[in-house]
Write a protein that holds these residues in place. Structure first.
Motif, PDB file in Angstrom:
ATOM      1  N   LEU A 128      93.369 137.991 -11.940  1.00 18.89           N
ATOM      2  CA  LEU A 128      92.889 136.705 -11.449  1.00 18.89           C
ATOM      3  C   LEU A 128      93.806 136.195 -10.339  1.00 18.89           C
ATOM      4  O   LEU A 128      93.350 135.695  -9.304  1.00 18.89           O
ATOM      5  CB  LEU A 128      92.819 135.688 -12.598  1.00 18.89           C
ATOM      6  N   LEU A 129      95.119 136.356 -10.544  1.00 16.88           N
ATOM      7  CA  LEU A 129      96.062 135.857  -9.552  1.00 16.88           C
ATOM      8  C   LEU A 129      95.838 136.501  -8.186  1.00 16.88           C
ATOM      9  O   LEU A 129      95.815 135.826  -7.153  1.00 16.88           O
ATOM     10  CB  LEU A 129      97.500 136.085 -10.017  1.00 16.88           C
ATOM     11  N   SER A 130      95.663 137.801  -8.165  1.00 16.39           N
ATOM     12  CA  SER A 130      95.472 138.452  -6.862  1.00 16.39           C
ATOM     13  C   SER A 130      94.087 138.149  -6.294  1.00 16.39           C
ATOM     14  O   SER A 130      93.908 138.080  -5.083  1.00 16.39           O
ATOM     15  CB  SER A 130      95.715 139.962  -6.975  1.00 16.39           C
ATOM     16  N   GLN A 131      93.105 137.936  -7.156  1.00 10.51           N
ATOM     17  CA  GLN A 131      91.761 137.626  -6.660  1.00 10.51           C
ATOM     18  C   GLN A 131      91.713 136.259  -5.981  1.00 10.51           C
ATOM     19  O   GLN A 131      91.035 136.089  -4.973  1.00 10.51           O
ATOM     20  CB  GLN A 131      90.747 137.674  -7.812  1.00 10.51           C
ATOM     21  N   VAL A 132      92.426 135.283  -6.540  1.00  8.51           N
ATOM     22  CA  VAL A 132      92.332 133.938  -5.976  1.00  8.51           C
ATOM     23  C   VAL A 132      93.406 133.664  -4.934  1.00  8.51           C
ATOM     24  O   VAL A 132      93.355 132.657  -4.244  1.00  8.51           O
ATOM     25  CB  VAL A 132      92.439 132.836  -7.054  1.00  8.51           C
ATOM     26  N   TYR A 185      95.145 124.996  -5.997  1.00  6.98           N
ATOM     27  CA  TYR A 185      94.185 124.634  -4.941  1.00  6.98           C
ATOM     28  C   TYR A 185      93.636 123.228  -5.159  1.00  6.98           C
ATOM     29  O   TYR A 185      93.465 122.457  -4.227  1.00  6.98           O
ATOM     30  CB  TYR A 185      93.033 125.637  -4.865  1.00  6.98           C
ATOM     31  N   GLY A 186      93.350 122.906  -6.416  1.00  9.00           N
ATOM     32  CA  GLY A 186      92.886 121.555  -6.711  1.00  9.00           C
ATOM     33  C   GLY A 186      93.938 120.529  -6.335  1.00  9.00           C
ATOM     34  O   GLY A 186      93.653 119.526  -5.678  1.00  9.00           O
ATOM     35  N   LEU A 187      95.176 120.800  -6.743  1.00  5.38           N
ATOM     36  CA  LEU A 187      96.245 119.825  -6.528  1.00  5.38           C
ATOM     37  C   LEU A 187      96.534 119.547  -5.057  1.00  5.38           C
ATOM     38  O   LEU A 187      96.745 118.414  -4.651  1.00  5.38           O
ATOM     39  CB  LEU A 187      97.531 120.310  -7.216  1.00  5.38           C
ATOM     40  N   LYS A 214      83.026 130.795 -10.426  1.00  6.69           N
ATOM     41  CA  LYS A 214      83.012 129.574  -9.614  1.00  6.69           C
ATOM     42  C   LYS A 214      84.440 129.194  -9.166  1.00  6.69           C
ATOM     43  O   LYS A 214      84.672 128.824  -8.007  1.00  6.69           O
ATOM     44  CB  LYS A 214      82.389 128.429 -10.435  1.00  6.69           C
ATOM     45  N   ALA A 215      85.385 129.313 -10.106  1.00  6.36           N
ATOM     46  CA  ALA A 215      86.780 128.988  -9.783  1.00  6.36           C
ATOM     47  C   ALA A 215      87.331 129.938  -8.721  1.00  6.36           C
ATOM     48  O   ALA A 215      88.048 129.523  -7.804  1.00  6.36           O
ATOM     49  CB  ALA A 215      87.634 129.051 -11.051  1.00  6.36           C
ATOM     50  N   ILE A 216      86.978 131.213  -8.835  1.00  2.02           N
ATOM     51  CA  ILE A 216      87.453 132.205  -7.861  1.00  2.02           C
ATOM     52  C   ILE A 216      86.857 131.908  -6.482  1.00  2.02           C
ATOM     53  O   ILE A 216      87.555 131.902  -5.466  1.00  2.02           O
ATOM     54  CB  ILE A 216      87.071 133.632  -8.309  1.00  2.02           C
ATOM     55  N   TYR A 217      85.560 131.627  -6.468  1.00  7.03           N
ATOM     56  CA  TYR A 217      84.898 131.382  -5.190  1.00  7.03           C
ATOM     57  C   TYR A 217      85.528 130.182  -4.476  1.00  7.03           C
ATOM     58  O   TYR A 217      85.886 130.264  -3.304  1.00  7.03           O
ATOM     59  CB  TYR A 217      83.399 131.144  -5.398  1.00  7.03           C
ATOM     60  N   ARG A 218      85.689 129.087  -5.185  1.00 14.74           N
ATOM     61  CA  ARG A 218      86.234 127.882  -4.542  1.00 14.74           C
ATOM     62  C   ARG A 218      87.694 128.099  -4.120  1.00 14.74           C
ATOM     63  O   ARG A 218      88.120 127.652  -3.056  1.00 14.74           O
ATOM     64  CB  ARG A 218      86.117 126.672  -5.484  1.00 14.74           C
ATOM     65  N   SER A 219      88.467 128.827  -4.934  1.00 13.72           N
ATOM     66  CA  SER A 219      89.860 129.108  -4.582  1.00 13.72           C
ATOM     67  C   SER A 219      89.929 129.925  -3.295  1.00 13.72           C
ATOM     68  O   SER A 219      90.694 129.605  -2.376  1.00 13.72           O
ATOM     69  CB  SER A 219      90.557 129.871  -5.713  1.00 13.72           C
ATOM     70  N   CYS A 220      89.103 130.990  -3.232  1.00 15.13           N
ATOM     71  CA  CYS A 220      89.098 131.842  -2.034  1.00 15.13           C
ATOM     72  C   CYS A 220      88.612 131.057  -0.819  1.00 15.13           C
ATOM     73  O   CYS A 220      89.098 131.245   0.298  1.00 15.13           O
ATOM     74  CB  CYS A 220      88.213 133.064  -2.233  1.00 15.13           C
ATOM     75  N   GLU A 221      87.658 130.170  -1.059  1.00 14.24           N
ATOM     76  CA  GLU A 221      87.119 129.374   0.045  1.00 14.24           C
ATOM     77  C   GLU A 221      88.217 128.474   0.634  1.00 14.24           C
ATOM     78  O   GLU A 221      88.388 128.405   1.856  1.00 14.24           O
ATOM     79  CB  GLU A 221      85.960 128.523  -0.475  1.00 14.24           C
ATOM     80  N   ILE A 222      88.966 127.825  -0.239  1.00 16.45           N
ATOM     81  CA  ILE A 222      90.061 126.972   0.243  1.00 16.45           C
ATOM     82  C   ILE A 222      91.115 127.821   0.954  1.00 16.45           C
ATOM     83  O   ILE A 222      91.556 127.502   2.050  1.00 16.45           O
ATOM     84  CB  ILE A 222      90.705 126.178  -0.919  1.00 16.45           C
ATOM     85  N   LYS A 223      91.455 128.948   0.334  1.00 10.56           N
ATOM     86  CA  LYS A 223      92.483 129.782   0.954  1.00 10.56           C
ATOM     87  C   LYS A 223      92.029 130.256   2.330  1.00 10.56           C
ATOM     88  O   LYS A 223      92.806 130.223   3.299  1.00 10.56           O
ATOM     89  CB  LYS A 223      92.803 130.981   0.055  1.00 10.56           C
ATOM     90  N   ALA A 224      90.781 130.713   2.432  1.00 14.15           N
ATOM     91  CA  ALA A 224      90.265 131.202   3.717  1.00 14.15           C
ATOM     92  C   ALA A 224      90.282 130.100   4.769  1.00 14.15           C
ATOM     93  O   ALA A 224      90.616 130.331   5.929  1.00 14.15           O
ATOM     94  CB  ALA A 224      88.847 131.745   3.535  1.00 14.15           C
ATOM     95  N   GLU A 225      89.942 128.885   4.344  1.00 12.77           N
ATOM     96  CA  GLU A 225      89.934 127.751   5.268  1.00 12.77           C
ATOM     97  C   GLU A 225      91.341 127.466   5.799  1.00 12.77           C
ATOM     98  O   GLU A 225      91.543 127.257   6.990  1.00 12.77           O
ATOM     99  CB  GLU A 225      89.455 126.510   4.500  1.00 12.77           C
TER     100      GLU A 225
END
Lengths: 362, 362
Positions: A128-132, A185-187, A214-225
């Protein structure tokens, strides 16, 4: 399957997220030569190596199986990747595939950055850590006894393939460690996401596929942004290091691999939250929420009792976020809003360190 | 002082060429932080280290003195640079200065590429070879027992400072080795420059300052032109490797440091010339001229007698210019015109290898 894109001009690349992606021929279009080397570790290989190999039957596919653990993320073990590639005569058109967690991804990416001055690579994160987090954004590298990730490169992959079904075999402790980065990412960026995470944390911890996706998608989305705005971390990207400066000190002090990266980040995030409260930015209630969500995720919220204030200060002084002698930290102006700052009285940092260490020793 | 520029968009940088530049404050404007680490070697340090240090009195200037020789251009010795930087708490704004020949420049540049994922560096080359070739263009790296420069990065310096007066202390053998790369520029790119080199070779060998300055300037000018067109060597830049594929095989076989790089390139260039003649591109008279100029420069024109055809074939097979199993070589269509090609019958390559080895054994 869901797609995201990391927009970095000619270095842009897609992130594929979904169930059972390992079996699909998603990697092939991103390979340009005829040679491939899959780098993985002894834990992941028996579970998923054959699955990936099967999708690459038209290539010369070689494999390298590293020992599993952060303590092997060294220049010495990096060299075993070079040995293997040279022994098997991989040339400049080869593609390295990182199949594993953050250690495998960071080392394989750095090996790709350096082998023959740069070859292609693909991230297939299995924790999970590497995915997000670590598979996205191009930070690669190895540790040095004096500091984590001190030797490395910014080097972007051709694509990131996130098969969420691999999380079914992930040990609970590792899942928790990954959740530390999700909470981050939330924080720093998205209070609403943080609220949602609070509400579904029990389901995330129990491995609920839909919530995790859903958590992975939003985390990756924030990271990509964030990465698209600041690839080489001259500004906003530093926010992603919430809890990391404290956390790296914990990892280095305890010996790499004893505290998982996510565990150290969790304890570090609570230290950042404590300092933010002392600065008057967070309320006691905010800190309480931050503590509660980490506990619910099965994470530590205090540093190791064996450490001292001096341990922290000395290890934090070599952190990459020190600029001309000034320690910069990622703190929180509010839940959902991180800030990079060196504007804090050193006394307050000392108070944070001692109060957290006193609690840890109780 | 003469100036050149390597035009690479936001990675562009100047090359300063002239007598006595080490004493001038030319480096300072290219340093952005307060920390500097000068990396040099045990031969160069007593000669020029103090001179450079004196121009940098307003900074934290640390130094690292490496052992002298190609055999130390390894991952292991690279790590001593990281050790030093971490021990002295150099941060991301530090600037590394490479004061020495090609080995110091390649290692320091690679260390700069990797330290904290990239810090600034400056090239101050002190051998003819590094002044005309390795300090310009951003190729950095270390050797691997199985191949030269197999681990590295494309990483551009902030500036290159070429003080031609340091050549007065350069041993004759090293001066000759540098001339091999100077001759190369004439052969691949500029027939007129080659003619001029033929006419002044005795003066170059004797260390004539004016002729050397002119040779250095034109060499850097050609290199800058080629690199600006093709930074990462996907095309024309490969021309700069005339003689290098054969040469790398010689260096690896003989043990790094026993044959100087320039000496191996000289013998390799004659092998490339021989193959070009067998392909009908060069005349016997052309090959004779190429041989004569190398002999006049004090360079070997034949490979080591101890090597075999198989040694060459096996070492050349891991060369970076092998693409999907096809060996590419830099050959000569004429004196002054190089070509990158894999369009040659393998038998002709074998004939070149055996004829040159037969001559070497006589």
């Amino acid at each position: 399957m869901q797609n995201l894109s990391v927009d970095l001009g000619e270095r842009s690349y897609p992130i594929y997220i979904g169930e059972g992606l390992l079996q699909q021929k998603l990697i092939e279009p991103h390979i340009s030569g005829r040679q491939v080397c899959i780098v993985t570790n002894e834990t992941v290989a028996p579970l998923y190596l054959a699955r990936v190999q099967q999708t690459l039957q038209d290539y010369q596919v070689d494999t390298l199986i590293l020992p599993d653990g952060e303590q092997y993320k060294t220049l010495e073990h990096l060299n075993t990747i070079f040995d293997r590639l040279l022994e098997l005569r991989h040339n400049r058109t080869t593609t390295l595939i990182a199949l594993g967690g953050g250690v495998v991804g960071d080392m394989t990416g750095f090996a790709a950055a350096c082998y023959q001055r740069g070859v292609n690579f693909i991230q297939v994160p299995t924790t999970l850590l590497s995915q997000v987090d670590s598979s996205v954004g191009g930070k690669t590298g190895v540790n040095h006894p004096k500091g984590k990730n001190m030797i490395g490169a910014f080097y972007q992959p051709q694509c990131v393939l996130i098969d969420t079904s691999v999380l079914k075999t992930l040990p609970a402790r590792e899942l928790s460690a990954g959740l530390a980065e999700v909470i981050k990412y939330g924080l720093i960026y998205d209070a609403e996401f943080f609220d949602w995470l609070e509400s579904v944390m029990p389901r995330l911890v129990s491995g609920d596929s839909e919530c995790l996706a859903k958590a992975i998608y939003r985390s990756c989305e924030i990271k990509a942004e964030v990465v698209a705005q600041d690839e080489k971390e001259s500004g906003i990207r530093a926010l992603l290091n919430l809890g990391h400066t404290f956390g790296h000190a914990i990892e280095a002090n305890q010996g790499y691999g004893n505290w998982l990266h996510g565990e150290a980040v969790a304890a570090g995030t609570l230290m950042a939250a404590d300092l933010s409260r002392r600065l008057g930015w967070l309320s006691e209630a905010d800190v309480e929420r931050i503590s509660a969500i980490h506990l619910a995720a099965g994470l530590p919220v205090l540093p190791p009792a064996s450490m001292t204030e001096d341990d922290f200060l000395s290890l934090m002084a070599v952190d990459k976020k020190v600029l001309d002698g000034q320690l910069r930290l990622i703190l929180l102006e509010a839940v959902g809003r991180g800030i990079v700052t060196s504007e804090f009285a050193p006394e307050l940092l000392l108070e944070t360190l001692s109060s957290q260490l006193v609690l840890a020793r109780q």
